[in-house]
Scaffold this motif. Sequence first.
Motif, PDB file in Angstrom:
ATOM      1  N   GLU A 333      99.054  49.714  11.170  1.00 39.02           N
ATOM      2  CA  GLU A 333      98.078  50.019  10.117  1.00 39.02           C
ATOM      3  C   GLU A 333      98.652  51.029   9.126  1.00 39.02           C
ATOM      4  O   GLU A 333      98.507  50.870   7.912  1.00 39.02           O
ATOM      5  N   LYS A 334      99.305  52.056   9.641  1.00 39.84           N
ATOM      6  CA  LYS A 334      99.899  53.055   8.754  1.00 39.84           C
ATOM      7  C   LYS A 334     100.903  52.412   7.801  1.00 39.84           C
ATOM      8  O   LYS A 334     100.905  52.689   6.595  1.00 39.84           O
ATOM      9  N   MET A 335     101.753  51.548   8.358  1.00 43.15           N
ATOM     10  CA  MET A 335     102.749  50.888   7.523  1.00 43.15           C
ATOM     11  C   MET A 335     102.102  49.892   6.567  1.00 43.15           C
ATOM     12  O   MET A 335     102.484  49.767   5.405  1.00 43.15           O
ATOM     13  N   GLY A 336     101.080  49.179   7.073  1.00 42.11           N
ATOM     14  CA  GLY A 336     100.383  48.222   6.224  1.00 42.11           C
ATOM     15  C   GLY A 336      99.703  48.892   5.046  1.00 42.11           C
ATOM     16  O   GLY A 336      99.733  48.388   3.919  1.00 42.11           O
ATOM     17  N   ARG A 337      99.076  50.031   5.297  1.00 44.47           N
ATOM     18  CA  ARG A 337      98.424  50.767   4.204  1.00 44.47           C
ATOM     19  C   ARG A 337      99.453  51.221   3.163  1.00 44.47           C
ATOM     20  O   ARG A 337      99.164  51.246   1.969  1.00 44.47           O
ATOM     21  N   GLU A 338     100.640  51.587   3.623  1.00 44.83           N
ATOM     22  CA  GLU A 338     101.678  51.997   2.690  1.00 44.83           C
ATOM     23  C   GLU A 338     102.132  50.808   1.839  1.00 44.83           C
ATOM     24  O   GLU A 338     102.279  50.918   0.621  1.00 44.83           O
ATOM     25  N   THR A 362     105.322  41.672  15.546  1.00 47.53           N
ATOM     26  CA  THR A 362     105.661  42.962  16.167  1.00 47.53           C
ATOM     27  C   THR A 362     105.814  44.055  15.119  1.00 47.53           C
ATOM     28  O   THR A 362     106.053  43.793  13.931  1.00 47.53           O
ATOM     29  N   PHE A 363     105.714  45.280  15.580  1.00 44.85           N
ATOM     30  CA  PHE A 363     105.883  46.424  14.690  1.00 44.85           C
ATOM     31  C   PHE A 363     107.280  46.445  14.070  1.00 44.85           C
ATOM     32  O   PHE A 363     107.437  46.760  12.885  1.00 44.85           O
ATOM     33  N   ASP A 364     108.301  46.157  14.859  1.00 41.53           N
ATOM     34  CA  ASP A 364     109.670  46.183  14.346  1.00 41.53           C
ATOM     35  C   ASP A 364     109.845  45.197  13.194  1.00 41.53           C
ATOM     36  O   ASP A 364     110.543  45.495  12.214  1.00 41.53           O
ATOM     37  N   GLU A 365     109.203  44.034  13.297  1.00 40.78           N
ATOM     38  CA  GLU A 365     109.303  43.046  12.216  1.00 40.78           C
ATOM     39  C   GLU A 365     108.567  43.533  10.972  1.00 40.78           C
ATOM     40  O   GLU A 365     109.018  43.312   9.842  1.00 40.78           O
ATOM     41  N   TRP A 366     107.425  44.198  11.159  1.00 37.21           N
ATOM     42  CA  TRP A 366     106.724  44.776  10.012  1.00 37.21           C
ATOM     43  C   TRP A 366     107.594  45.838   9.346  1.00 37.21           C
ATOM     44  O   TRP A 366     107.651  45.915   8.121  1.00 37.21           O
ATOM     45  N   LYS A 367     108.257  46.635  10.149  1.00 37.60           N
ATOM     46  CA  LYS A 367     109.117  47.685   9.608  1.00 37.60           C
ATOM     47  C   LYS A 367     110.250  47.070   8.791  1.00 37.60           C
ATOM     48  O   LYS A 367     110.613  47.575   7.722  1.00 37.60           O
ATOM     49  N   LYS A 368     110.799  45.936   9.278  1.00 38.57           N
ATOM     50  CA  LYS A 368     111.880  45.280   8.557  1.00 38.57           C
ATOM     51  C   LYS A 368     111.377  44.731   7.215  1.00 38.57           C
ATOM     52  O   LYS A 368     112.047  44.840   6.190  1.00 38.57           O
ATOM     53  N   VAL A 369     110.177  44.158   7.225  1.00 34.58           N
ATOM     54  CA  VAL A 369     109.583  43.696   5.962  1.00 34.58           C
ATOM     55  C   VAL A 369     109.400  44.871   5.010  1.00 34.58           C
ATOM     56  O   VAL A 369     109.690  44.787   3.813  1.00 34.58           O
ATOM     57  N   TYR A 370     108.927  45.980   5.542  1.00 37.54           N
ATOM     58  CA  TYR A 370     108.726  47.190   4.742  1.00 37.54           C
ATOM     59  C   TYR A 370     110.050  47.659   4.132  1.00 37.54           C
ATOM     60  O   TYR A 370     110.145  47.929   2.938  1.00 37.54           O
ATOM     61  N   ASP A 371     111.085  47.723   4.952  1.00 38.24           N
ATOM     62  CA  ASP A 371     112.381  48.203   4.476  1.00 38.24           C
ATOM     63  C   ASP A 371     113.013  47.243   3.469  1.00 38.24           C
ATOM     64  O   ASP A 371     113.571  47.665   2.457  1.00 38.24           O
ATOM     65  N   ASP A 372     112.912  45.939   3.754  1.00 39.98           N
ATOM     66  CA  ASP A 372     113.560  44.941   2.888  1.00 39.98           C
ATOM     67  C   ASP A 372     112.801  44.713   1.592  1.00 39.98           C
ATOM     68  O   ASP A 372     113.401  44.416   0.554  1.00 39.98           O
ATOM     69  N   GLY A 373     111.462  44.829   1.654  1.00 43.05           N
ATOM     70  CA  GLY A 373     110.675  44.428   0.501  1.00 43.05           C
ATOM     71  C   GLY A 373     110.153  45.530  -0.377  1.00 43.05           C
ATOM     72  O   GLY A 373     109.834  45.312  -1.541  1.00 43.05           O
ATOM     73  N   LEU A 374     110.052  46.731   0.144  1.00 42.33           N
ATOM     74  CA  LEU A 374     109.433  47.810  -0.606  1.00 42.33           C
ATOM     75  C   LEU A 374     110.198  48.122  -1.883  1.00 42.33           C
ATOM     76  O   LEU A 374     109.607  48.359  -2.936  1.00 42.33           O
ATOM     77  N   SER A 375     111.537  48.094  -1.832  1.00 39.91           N
ATOM     78  CA  SER A 375     112.327  48.436  -3.017  1.00 39.91           C
ATOM     79  C   SER A 375     112.056  47.458  -4.145  1.00 39.91           C
ATOM     80  O   SER A 375     111.949  47.838  -5.308  1.00 39.91           O
TER      81      SER A 375
END
Length: 907
Positions: A333-338, A362-375
Amino acid sequence: MVVGRITDLLIEEPQLLHKVRDEIQLVVTELTQMKTFLRDADSRINEEKVRVLLAEIRDLAYDAEQVVESFLVKASSSERKRLKQENKYRTKMKDIQTKMSVIYDSFGDYNIISMLEHPESSDSAQKLKRFQTFTTVEPELFVEFHGDVDRLVGHLVNESDDAYPLISICGMGGLGKTTLAEKIYNHSTIKTHFAGLAWVSISQKWQRRQVLQRILICLVHDKKEEILKMDYHKLVENLLEVQQKKKCLIVLDDIWSNDAWDSIKLAFAAEKSISKLMLTSRNVDVAKHVNPKGLIHQPGLLNADQSWELLRLKALPTRGDHIDGARDYARMEKMGREMVRYCAGLPLAIVILGGILVTKPTFDEWKKVYDDGLSSLKEGKEQLLNILVWSYNVLPPHLKPCFLYLSKFMEDEWIDAETLYQLWIAEGMVLSSDKSEGETMMQVAESYMGELVHRSMVQVRFNDLKSSVTKFKSCSLHDLMRDLSLFRAKTEDFFETIDLREDFHFNSSVVSPIANARQLVVCYGKKLPGKEANSYFIKKLNHQQHRSILFVNVDGHRSWRLPLGPSFSSFKLLRVLALDHTWPSITSTLGPLFGTKVERVLGSLVYLRYLSLRGSDFETFPWIQNLVLLQTLKLDMQRFIFRPRMSTDVLCKLAHLRHLYLPDWQHAYSRKNFKLRFNGLSKLETLENFDTRHCEVKDLPKLTSLRRLKLVVSGGYDDVKEMFKYLSGLALSSNSCLKYLALSIEISDQDGLKNDPDMIRQLLWNPKFNIRELSINGKLPELSKLYEERQQLNHTPIDAYFTGITKLKLKNSDLEEDPMAVLEKIPTLRELDLFHAYKGREMVCSAIGFPRLALLRLLCLDNLETCRVEEGSMRILQYLLIFSCPKFEQIQELALFRKLGLHPVPT
């Protein structure tokens, strides 16, 4: 795609390719190895040199496929030609391998690295199994609009003097305007208040006659054929009349310009009217132009909490197998809100982001989406565009061409899912390697669509899940998604469009010999093309190596005769040809074109997998038997002629045929006692318009793969009895695959089926027949008697056996007892027609009867006086027609019916 298609050819044609198999396998291996570089290359597609390199790889793959298929075309004609072509073929394959070496060097020069596929994408079978569960209705993703819905519904049903004549929903793309309008349109209060409802999409390319036709057909559906023939002035006249007679709500969705409104405004009363208008637009000035006194509603952007709630609904489903107790919901949720902050409160952007995240459990996959896509989301102000592009880039490779293919169709068009799947398969876009045991290619195609739907890339409408071969009925693209699909299709040379309605100024530079699109879409309409357009079109075809040609009749007008013919003779490698709703041209300024010559030309296209002449005006051709690789053949045309020399087994050599749509036999011509044979069509899954007068009924039990059958039987009792024997052999077989049967019986004997209650009992109550549509013209036993006997035999409530019929028509049934007592117990029945079927004076529909009936027609019931509908019966009925019932006096509970048609006895 190319690797899959070439591999399939090695399996399909082992003898012809035996001598050159090693060369083919080497190319397949090298293409597969090259594929490992594409993941890194795709991530750098914004670099010009990488984009050019990807285009070269794509062209090289197409060239390799073309060489293989060219060899097959020539080798299949004779042994001598095959031996002659082998050396030429090896030379061409060596050229391709040389080009591959150059590309491999480029990978090093550009620092493009080889990357193994992600485990999720490499195991297609596992992925497909996972997404099969998503071919069900998605949860309602509707956040913070409920108050808006109630408020706007209240304005629309307000009949006071200060009521708003127009409700407008305006705002930027992706804001949810159409979603909000749909909720209002389908609201129960709206359905009760308005006697007529019409929805039409205007969009950027509108045509006033078509817009008015669609509106009027929605309001007066039973006059569709008449409406399609009306000119503009007649349409305006009829629309004004309908709006004056009954309360109507007309929705104009996605209207872009003042000009669009000005072209149709004469069809809407300028003064106060009992009918109302609602429109959606990105331009608030359009709403003010339509009516300055209207109410303009501009939905706001979602706040942080609303944005997260929408993302949670989409990305963290909590149903079925997808409840995962091991998930770290707090951190997700924290990552999703970001992440959702970068969607700027736009519902479409949030849903698309959710479509990406829902595939990452999984959380790790969400983190990878966050890292790859946020920029990429931070880079520009166009947050929505970035999200859309991102959603395409992360699609698995097998879904990208399926998504791009959708932009071939018209804006706001709802594409028939069954047709789309057949096209995907014929184009080679559905991989046989994704097919599990017992699964059909259509099911694989539907799983592809399920993945696109689950990722919120595509909008769909659903079929009745119990009575349909496909779960999705049709699909469409949001206009912003379509813009993305068109842009990427153009970038990748996926297909090319020629619009023959446009003005052409032809010169030699227009036709580029280096154009690489293998797929072609030809748009045409009422406007006749000039000589320049014809010349451009023919020359364009001669410069292309097309594998697929779709002709799109934009106007729905069949008066124009297409300038084709001999140009088809160069399309030896054509896999797909759709000539729906076209009329062949016999002569033109360019010389003889269509006519009998086109038959010979079409018969030479031996690599066709898909041929559709649906709704066209062609004569059939005996050369159809040459098209031995056909998978889909649509011959449901305006006119069909079986020539005297044509053999009855003309279809029997089409061993790969899976979907066959026969002509409407009322407009077909054949010699006496001509009956088509179906021997050898063991792979056939769909067979429509099988008429026992023109088709050999004894072949039915041999079609063991049939899943969908539309069957017509007419004649005497013996003819119907024979049909039933062979139909039973098919449907009741232990290995029967039949899922959908539409049966029409017209019996000429005086007693009809009155003396054979067992046959009717079997058709109505044996679930193994899977009858979904049933029409019987002829005398029947009393339905109540059949009902009682069935219960006595099985000691089971009738509902357990009425499991599938959705459409029922009874004509000349000679029933003396009220049939409603039995028919109302069919839980799946949606349409009911009674035509000269009942001789009694009264009908009664009980409070729990007809739970899903939407349409009821009572026609020519000479003695009918009253129809008593108890409260709660027919609770979703939308259309009632009572026609030529001279003694009819009253019907109760009229408030239930949205549309009511009462017609006097014809004079």
